[in-house]
Design an enzyme around this catalytic site. Structure first.
Site, PDB file in Angstrom:
ATOM      1  N   LYS A 111      47.983   5.712 -50.365  1.00 23.18           N
ATOM      2  CA  LYS A 111      49.246   6.360 -49.998  1.00 23.18           C
ATOM      3  C   LYS A 111      49.419   6.376 -48.483  1.00 23.18           C
ATOM      4  CE  LYS A 111      49.034   9.028 -54.184  1.00 23.18           C
ATOM      5  NZ  LYS A 111      48.507  10.243 -54.820  1.00 23.18           N
ATOM      6  N   GLN A 121      46.532  16.008 -54.260  1.00 24.22           N
ATOM      7  CA  GLN A 121      45.890  14.975 -55.079  1.00 24.22           C
ATOM      8  C   GLN A 121      45.150  15.642 -56.243  1.00 24.22           C
ATOM      9  OE1 GLN A 121      46.095  11.553 -54.633  1.00 24.22           O
ATOM     10  NE2 GLN A 121      44.984  11.384 -56.577  1.00 24.22           N
ATOM     11  N   ASP A 155      56.913  14.970 -55.460  1.00 25.55           N
ATOM     12  CA  ASP A 155      56.549  14.591 -56.826  1.00 25.55           C
ATOM     13  C   ASP A 155      57.682  14.838 -57.809  1.00 25.55           C
ATOM     14  OD1 ASP A 155      54.008  13.611 -56.716  1.00 25.55           O
ATOM     15  OD2 ASP A 155      53.049  15.565 -56.892  1.00 25.55           O
TER      16      ASP A 155
END
Lengths: 362, 362
Positions: free
Chosen positions: B122, B166, B189
């Site tokens: 990422k 995470q 998200d």
């Protein structure tokens, strides 16, 4: 008049069904009424279980129909009465145990007669089960700020466990802004996006389930209709009925399809369903040919159609052609007397749940 | 090993597919692999439009297949690359115009190698498009309070526009509590129930759409696949892929059915679909017989299956039997190289959108 919908357009309590634009198969032409409806003439007994359309039970139901020509009537009026009695007993129990009485507050703005009637009905329903009801009635020209102030006061008032804003609001007000002001802990309508999100998500629990779809599922439960693994079709995708009804069926492990105005073959898809929930506001749209033999039908539509023989000049019919459904389905809700009475019962249920949660009363 | 799923189990960025318990038709027996897969061997051209399965186009596609024996490959890698280039350009434009660079913060707890890899990927992706990336790495035995403190700091930091935690977190932490602490304005998200609720509701707009389902729909858009009025089947109902994918298809006026582990006839229902999105984590579950000729297939599954001929001892396959799908579908995503690369691209896109929204930059 046939395209109007005759329900409480409140933020709560009964379905606000928007006129269904048009099915691609030209369903608009189906608005004529097919014969007199037989509401109340069928067997009103209250089965505790009901076989769904496995091939075997379908055959049984089809065979039975050959002589009886009628589906079971899902008697919402009688179920709602029973639920109100259960709520009454629980309200009394809580009062005796901890001295708390659930309270529902309604905010009414303006002088619409229909709105006033709906609010009156809710107050009466509260009284009938021992829930305290509170009302603020603001004039048509009240400011948005005044409405927000009332909501804020109710949010802070520990004797209030549920808050409703009666819709429609006057056009100068921002409905979304006002509804968002109701604290989620008292949003007995269950329309807050946070509630809807929790309803959609596995492993999350909404604080409240919207009243009308909750009433639909409650009818299935009380009639012993098995939902898990069944094909369910929800017709209509409104925020207040169709969409949450689909989410509820999904939570109960049905395989759900949502049919709407853009669906190309609604009849074909609906005919695959073991369970149909229709909430579109189109009189008699769902014909016998849409129904799988042995299906269970929950008809949320309450549509006025012209009827010169009625003193009022109209009568109410559902989205489903009741007479035809009775010949094919295993069970069907009448209109009126099906889902309608369940909605206010679920509002009372949500208010009671809210009070129980606030006071951690089991 | 075949029942494992080999994706980033982050709260973000790629699908966490739970092992699919069992289809009632005994699909577990389908786990064996059917022949070598042809990923990368098919025509990687990038069509701008694609006919869906109207009777006419179906016939055309079927006829074409008789000679070509292959569906169009929906090349996610290439689309993701193009999207990253578009994001790069926009990041630069915003920096030049108002001096703001989007920032993404990632919180990693513990020493899981796979998590470290996902976080590194990422960060790299951010760097490649000019987005600032920030990382907090806490030890395995960190307290929940420490994680919440990091989230709170990032919530307050104006240079951060997106926050990821995470997953998985160490078992002593309450995942839901931690995820809920991320402010909805930075929840790139899109898994916050408020976002999901807005996604479900007509007339409401989520701040962020979850990355993987957003990537699926983006692939359909970029390949010119018409969604409105089409039958869509989503296989799997997870909170992070299946459910939001169904809501997105519904928002685009598809007629959506959700097939899941309790569905009795998944093959029959799936075969009705013009568009299939599969996200269950079962290698090669969707066979050719499940697919309507001319359907478009988005395969979210990334499943490792044993392969002695591979240096790693396994290879990755999708939920859909690619070889069979290629003979029947109009278009299909390969695994790997389909949806996978889209997820991080959508994470970057959400971070950019967040920065634009914060600074009201169009």
């Amino acid at each position: 008049m046939a395209s109007m919908v005759f329900t409480d357009p409140s933020s709560s309590a009964t379905a606000r069904l928007l006129p269904f634009t048009r099915f691609s198969n030209g369903v608009v032409s189906l608005r004529r009424i097919v014969g007199p409806l037989h509401v109340g003439l069928l067997n009103p007994t209250f089965p505790r279980t009901l076989s769904l359309s496995s091939p075997r039970s379908s055959r049984f139901i089809t065979a039975a129909m050959a002589t009886e020509q009628s589906a079971k009537v899902i008697d919402g009026k009688s179920v709602a009465k029973q639920i109100r009695e259960e709520i009454s007993a629980e309200v009394l129990k809580m009062k005796d145990a901890i001295g708390v009485v659930p309270g529902l507050a309604v905010i009414l703005v303006g002088d619409r007669k229909d709105s006033a009637t709906y609010v009156r009905n809710k107050k009466k329903a509260c009284e009938s089960v021992g829930i305290n009801s509170f009302e603020v009635h603001l004039p048509e020209d009240a400011s948005e700020q005044e409405v927000l102030k009332s909501i804020s006061d109710f949010n802070d008032d520990p004797s209030i466990h549920g808050i409703l804003v009666q819709l429609p609001l006057p056009p100068h007000m921002d409905e979304q802004n006002i509804l968002n002001a109701v604290t989620i802990e008292k949003d007995v309508d269950g329309f807050h996006p946070l509630n809807i999100g929790r309803l959609a998500m596995r492993g999350r629990e909404p604080l409240f389930v919207p009243c009308t779809p909750k009433g639909c599922i409650e009818l299935l439960h009380r009639y012993g209709v098995d939902i898990k693994g069944k094909r369910a079709v929800v017709i209509g995708r409104s925020n207040i009925v169709g969409m949450p009804a689909a989410l509820l069926l999904q939570r109960e492990d049905a395989t759900v399809s949502i049919v709407h105005s853009r669906t190309k073959n609604p009849e074909e898809i609906t005919r695959q369903a073991d369970i149909i929930i229709s909430a579109v506001g189109q009189p008699n749209m769902v014909r016998g040919s849409w129904i799988k033999p042995g299906a269970v039908i929950i008809d949320v539509g309450i549509n006025p159609v012209e009827d010169a023989s009625s003193p009022r000049g109209y009568r109410l019919v559902g989205d489903v052609c009741y007479e035809e459904a009775c010949k094919i389905a295993a069970a069907v809700t009448p209109v009126p007397g099906g889902v309608g009475p369940m909605t206010i019962a679920m509002l009372l249920s949500n208010t009671l749940s809210s009070a129980k949660r606030t006071h951690n009363f089991k």
